[in-house]
Write a protein that holds these residues in place. Structure first.
Motif, PDB file in Angstrom:
ATOM      1  N   ASN A  81       0.859  -1.184   0.000  1.00  0.00           N
ATOM      2  CA  ASN A  81       0.000   0.000   0.000  1.00  0.00           C
ATOM      3  C   ASN A  81       0.887   1.222   0.000  1.00  0.00           C
ATOM      4  OD1 ASN A  81      -2.009   1.864   0.214  1.00  0.00           O
ATOM      5  ND2 ASN A  81      -2.895   1.062   2.112  1.00  0.00           N
ATOM      6  N   PRO A  82       1.412   1.589  -1.160  1.00  0.00           N
ATOM      7  CA  PRO A  82       2.406   2.658  -1.218  1.00  0.00           C
ATOM      8  C   PRO A  82       1.884   4.000  -0.712  1.00  0.00           C
ATOM      9  CG  PRO A  82       1.615   2.118  -3.426  1.00  0.00           C
ATOM     10  CD  PRO A  82       1.087   1.067  -2.514  1.00  0.00           C
ATOM     11  N   VAL A  83       0.635   4.295  -0.994  1.00  0.00           N
ATOM     12  CA  VAL A  83       0.114   5.610  -0.582  1.00  0.00           C
ATOM     13  C   VAL A  83       0.039   5.704   0.934  1.00  0.00           C
ATOM     14  CG1 VAL A  83      -1.863   7.161  -0.712  1.00  0.00           C
ATOM     15  CG2 VAL A  83      -1.164   5.847  -2.725  1.00  0.00           C
ATOM     16  N   ALA A  84      -0.485   4.646   1.571  1.00  0.00           N
ATOM     17  CA  ALA A  84      -0.604   4.647   3.033  1.00  0.00           C
ATOM     18  C   ALA A  84       0.756   4.652   3.688  1.00  0.00           C
ATOM     19  CB  ALA A  84      -1.398   3.425   3.490  1.00  0.00           C
ATOM     20  N   SER A  85       1.718   3.834   3.139  1.00  0.00           N
ATOM     21  CA  SER A  85       3.061   3.785   3.721  1.00  0.00           C
ATOM     22  C   SER A  85       3.746   5.134   3.638  1.00  0.00           C
ATOM     23  CB  SER A  85       3.921   2.750   2.997  1.00  0.00           C
ATOM     24  OG  SER A  85       3.572   1.464   3.370  1.00  0.00           O
ATOM     25  N   THR A  86       3.657   5.734   2.452  1.00  0.00           N
ATOM     26  CA  THR A  86       4.328   7.029   2.264  1.00  0.00           C
ATOM     27  C   THR A  86       3.690   8.098   3.156  1.00  0.00           C
ATOM     28  OG1 THR A  86       4.766   6.418   0.004  1.00  0.00           O
ATOM     29  CG2 THR A  86       5.044   8.733   0.557  1.00  0.00           C
ATOM     30  N   SER A  87       2.357   8.013   3.251  1.00  0.00           N
ATOM     31  CA  SER A  87       1.661   9.005   4.076  1.00  0.00           C
ATOM     32  C   SER A  87       2.064   8.891   5.536  1.00  0.00           C
ATOM     33  CB  SER A  87       0.152   8.814   3.936  1.00  0.00           C
ATOM     34  OG  SER A  87      -0.515   9.707   4.780  1.00  0.00           O
ATOM     35  N   SER A  88       2.082   7.623   6.062  1.00  0.00           N
ATOM     36  CA  SER A  88       2.473   7.441   7.464  1.00  0.00           C
ATOM     37  C   SER A  88       3.920   7.795   7.679  1.00  0.00           C
ATOM     38  CB  SER A  88       2.216   5.988   7.895  1.00  0.00           C
ATOM     39  OG  SER A  88       3.003   5.119   7.095  1.00  0.00           O
ATOM     40  N   ALA A  89       4.749   7.469   6.685  1.00  0.00           N
ATOM     41  CA  ALA A  89       6.172   7.819   6.804  1.00  0.00           C
ATOM     42  C   ALA A  89       6.368   9.316   6.801  1.00  0.00           C
ATOM     43  CB  ALA A  89       6.971   7.175   5.668  1.00  0.00           C
ATOM     44  N   THR A  90       5.540  10.002   5.961  1.00  0.00           N
ATOM     45  CA  THR A  90       5.660  11.460   5.896  1.00  0.00           C
ATOM     46  C   THR A  90       5.230  12.105   7.213  1.00  0.00           C
ATOM     47  OG1 THR A  90       5.222  11.413   3.546  1.00  0.00           O
ATOM     48  CG2 THR A  90       4.916  13.513   4.652  1.00  0.00           C
ATOM     49  N   VAL A  91       4.116  11.604   7.786  1.00  0.00           N
ATOM     50  CA  VAL A  91       3.640  12.166   9.051  1.00  0.00           C
ATOM     51  C   VAL A  91       4.632  11.890  10.161  1.00  0.00           C
ATOM     52  CG1 VAL A  91       1.844  12.027  10.780  1.00  0.00           C
ATOM     53  CG2 VAL A  91       1.239  11.989   8.359  1.00  0.00           C
ATOM     54  N   ALA A  92       5.084  10.624  10.226  1.00  0.00           N
ATOM     55  CA  ALA A  92       6.039  10.282  11.272  1.00  0.00           C
ATOM     56  C   ALA A  92       7.385  10.938  11.035  1.00  0.00           C
ATOM     57  CB  ALA A  92       6.210   8.761  11.350  1.00  0.00           C
ATOM     58  N   GLY A  93       7.706  11.162   9.738  1.00  0.00           N
ATOM     59  CA  GLY A  93       9.019  11.729   9.417  1.00  0.00           C
ATOM     60  C   GLY A  93       9.215  13.137   9.909  1.00  0.00           C
ATOM     61  N   LYS A  94       8.150  13.811  10.294  1.00  0.00           N
ATOM     62  CA  LYS A  94       8.292  15.175  10.798  1.00  0.00           C
ATOM     63  C   LYS A  94       9.085  15.207  12.103  1.00  0.00           C
ATOM     64  CE  LYS A  94       4.027  16.853   8.689  1.00  0.00           C
ATOM     65  NZ  LYS A  94       2.708  17.438   8.921  1.00  0.00           N
ATOM     66  N   ASP A  95       9.123  14.080  12.813  1.00  0.00           N
ATOM     67  CA  ASP A  95       9.813  14.050  14.090  1.00  0.00           C
ATOM     68  C   ASP A  95      11.255  13.566  13.980  1.00  0.00           C
ATOM     69  OD1 ASP A  95       7.535  14.916  15.343  1.00  0.00           O
ATOM     70  OD2 ASP A  95       6.760  12.886  15.617  1.00  0.00           O
ATOM     71  N   PHE A  96      11.700  13.202  12.767  1.00  0.00           N
ATOM     72  CA  PHE A  96      13.063  12.696  12.592  1.00  0.00           C
ATOM     73  C   PHE A  96      14.006  13.829  12.221  1.00  0.00           C
ATOM     74  CE2 PHE A  96      10.659   8.829  12.348  1.00  0.00           C
ATOM     75  CZ  PHE A  96      11.507   7.856  12.849  1.00  0.00           C
ATOM     76  N   LYS A  97      15.164  13.815  12.853  1.00  0.00           N
ATOM     77  CA  LYS A  97      16.168  14.843  12.571  1.00  0.00           C
ATOM     78  C   LYS A  97      17.014  14.502  11.358  1.00  0.00           C
ATOM     79  CE  LYS A  97      16.573  16.366  17.352  1.00  0.00           C
ATOM     80  NZ  LYS A  97      17.483  16.585  18.498  1.00  0.00           N
ATOM     81  N   GLU A  98      17.077  13.201  11.000  1.00  0.00           N
ATOM     82  CA  GLU A  98      17.890  12.768   9.863  1.00  0.00           C
ATOM     83  C   GLU A  98      17.045  11.972   8.877  1.00  0.00           C
ATOM     84  OE1 GLU A  98      21.121  10.584  11.511  1.00  0.00           O
ATOM     85  OE2 GLU A  98      22.283  12.384  11.992  1.00  0.00           O
ATOM     86  N   THR A  99      17.492  11.973   7.615  1.00  0.00           N
ATOM     87  CA  THR A  99      16.786  11.256   6.544  1.00  0.00           C
ATOM     88  C   THR A  99      17.770  10.331   5.822  1.00  0.00           C
ATOM     89  OG1 THR A  99      15.265  13.098   6.251  1.00  0.00           O
ATOM     90  CG2 THR A  99      15.422  11.514   4.431  1.00  0.00           C
ATOM     91  N   ARG A 100      17.335   9.081   5.684  1.00  0.00           N
ATOM     92  CA  ARG A 100      18.169   8.104   4.980  1.00  0.00           C
ATOM     93  C   ARG A 100      17.689   8.008   3.535  1.00  0.00           C
ATOM     94  NH1 ARG A 100      18.915   2.206   7.450  1.00  0.00           N
ATOM     95  NH2 ARG A 100      17.236   1.913   5.967  1.00  0.00           N
ATOM     96  N   LEU A 101      18.609   8.190   2.592  1.00  0.00           N
ATOM     97  CA  LEU A 101      18.250   8.212   1.155  1.00  0.00           C
ATOM     98  C   LEU A 101      18.994   7.114   0.399  1.00  0.00           C
ATOM     99  CD1 LEU A 101      18.362  12.064   0.495  1.00  0.00           C
ATOM    100  CD2 LEU A 101      16.315  10.659   0.802  1.00  0.00           C
ATOM    101  N   GLN A 102      18.254   6.524  -0.552  1.00  0.00           N
ATOM    102  CA  GLN A 102      18.878   5.622  -1.519  1.00  0.00           C
ATOM    103  C   GLN A 102      18.688   6.253  -2.900  1.00  0.00           C
ATOM    104  OE1 GLN A 102      17.161   1.753  -2.897  1.00  0.00           O
ATOM    105  NE2 GLN A 102      18.902   0.901  -1.774  1.00  0.00           N
ATOM    106  N   ILE A 103      19.779   6.533  -3.584  1.00  0.00           N
ATOM    107  CA  ILE A 103      19.730   7.251  -4.876  1.00  0.00           C
ATOM    108  C   ILE A 103      20.130   6.279  -5.984  1.00  0.00           C
ATOM    109  CG2 ILE A 103      20.540   9.275  -6.134  1.00  0.00           C
ATOM    110  CD1 ILE A 103      21.426  10.366  -3.341  1.00  0.00           C
ATOM    111  N   ARG A 104      19.258   6.165  -6.964  1.00  0.00           N
ATOM    112  CA  ARG A 104      19.529   5.285  -8.108  1.00  0.00           C
ATOM    113  C   ARG A 104      19.601   6.118  -9.380  1.00  0.00           C
ATOM    114  NH1 ARG A 104      15.182   0.411  -7.064  1.00  0.00           N
ATOM    115  NH2 ARG A 104      15.955  -0.246  -5.032  1.00  0.00           N
ATOM    116  N   MET A 105      20.499   5.740 -10.222  1.00  0.00           N
ATOM    117  CA  MET A 105      20.635   6.416 -11.511  1.00  0.00           C
ATOM    118  C   MET A 105      19.658   5.786 -12.491  1.00  0.00           C
ATOM    119  SD  MET A 105      22.853   8.706 -10.889  1.00  0.00           S
ATOM    120  CE  MET A 105      23.087   9.322 -12.572  1.00  0.00           C
ATOM    121  N   SER A 106      18.991   6.613 -13.256  1.00  0.00           N
ATOM    122  CA  SER A 106      18.048   6.087 -14.262  1.00  0.00           C
ATOM    123  C   SER A 106      18.767   5.300 -15.343  1.00  0.00           C
ATOM    124  CB  SER A 106      17.257   7.244 -14.884  1.00  0.00           C
ATOM    125  OG  SER A 106      18.150   8.158 -15.540  1.00  0.00           O
TER     126      SER A 106
END
Length: 338
Positions: free
Chosen positions: A240-265
């Protein structure tokens, strides 16, 4: 005398006041003692040695001094020789005209009224008849009853005022206590509410982190499998990508750091980094340019597959938190075409 004392006490007079009257009048009889009691009604009873002293020695305020006794005696003798040996039978106040049986009564009158001029008088104070005694006694008793009644009324007023003050103080204390308990209850409720919100945020953040870790592990496993088999790398969809992203976005407001995975097209090895959540998207481009020399910060672009979103140059100045990339995200980097 014992008979006079018993008679006065039998009339209802206080024993201490009777003793005072008998000593003050020199035990001269029932009538002088009664007159003394009536004259001194309501006055405090002095000590007996003071009474004896005052009885035996007249006050200076009456113009009768021990030093002048001889002169007064000579004067009385002279007057007696002229007036036919007139005998003094009482003491008279020259200022108000009252007549007293003895010096003790005159002295009390002087102390009470402030009068200082007294003289001997030939006027005789007749003893009270039985009827007059009863009348005076009745008057005295009525006076005492009235005095006690007035005192009782005053005491009742004072007791009522004290009770009102006590009740008001108790009421004020009760109101203050209720107000303090009410404020404490509000503070406790607010505290519990804050704790509940914090717990919900913490649980949501943990859940979002777990989901992000699961997604990252699944994508890593899929990528490694594709690399082993020489297949094209396809991003794994979430349940459920929309729900996961939404919950992650709401919860992410309390995180001081962000972990990123960057892929080249264009393919190749993905790059991972951790940046502050307040860092702008431009820092991601600068990180990628440091890893790949062919990447230009000014021309590189980023996009997300889930939810599908492309970031413009205007988004480079926005923070990772504002772009909804916290606490973790996967970005597809696209270099400019040839």
């Amino acid at each position: 005398m014992a008979g006079d004392r018993d008679a006065l006490i039998g009339m209802g007079f206080d024993a201490a006041r009777v003793d005072w009257a008998l000593k003050a009048t020199g035990n001269r009889g029932l009538q002088p003692a009664m007159d003394h009691i009536l004259e001194h009604d309501g006055q405090p009873i002095p000590e007996m040695n003071t009474v004896t002293e005052s009885t035996s020695r007249p006050s200076n305020r009456m113009d009768v001094d021990d030093d002048d006794d001889d002169e007064d005696a000579d004067a009385l003798k002279a007057l007696g020789a002229k007036a036919g040996d007139v005998e003094a039978k009482s003491i008279k106040c020259s200022e108000c005209g009252k007549i007293f049986r003895n010096t003790a009564l005159a002295q009390f009158h002087a102390e009470k009224s402030g009068h200082q001029s007294f003289e001997e008088s030939t006027e005789e104070i007749k003893p009270l008849t039985e009827e007059e005694k009863k009348q005076k006694l009745a008057e005295l008793r009525a006076k005492m009853v009235e005095k006690r009644a007035n005192k009782a009324v005053e005491e009742a007023k004072e007791a009522k005022a004290s009770e009102m003050i006590r009740r008001k103080a108790g009421k004020d204390m009760g109101a203050l206590k209720d107000e303090m308990e009410k404020r404490q209850a509000i503070q406790d409720a607010e505290k519990k509410k804050r704790e509940k919100i914090e717990d919900a945020k913490a649980r949501a953040a943990v859940k979002a982190q777990i989901e992000a870790d699961k997604r990252a592990r699944a994508e890593k496993a899929a990528r490694e499998k594709a690399l082993r088999h020489g297949e094209a790398i396809v991003d794994s969809p979430t349940t459920n990508p929309v729900a996961s992203t939404s919950s992650a976005t709401v919860a992410g407001k309390d995180f001081k750091e962000t972990r990123l995975q960057i892929r080249m097209s264009t393919g190749g090895q993905p790059y991972t980094t951790t940046l502050p959540s307040d860092a702008p998207l431009r820092e991601v481009a600068e990180f990628l340019a440091g890893q790949i020399l062919s990447v230009d910060v000014e021309t590189i672009s980023f996009a997300q597959h889930f939810p599908r979103k492309a970031f413009s140059k205007a988004d480079f100045s926005k923070s990772l938190r504002d772009l909804g990339l916290t606490p973790s995200a996967v970005l597809i980097a696209t270099p400019p075409g040839p």
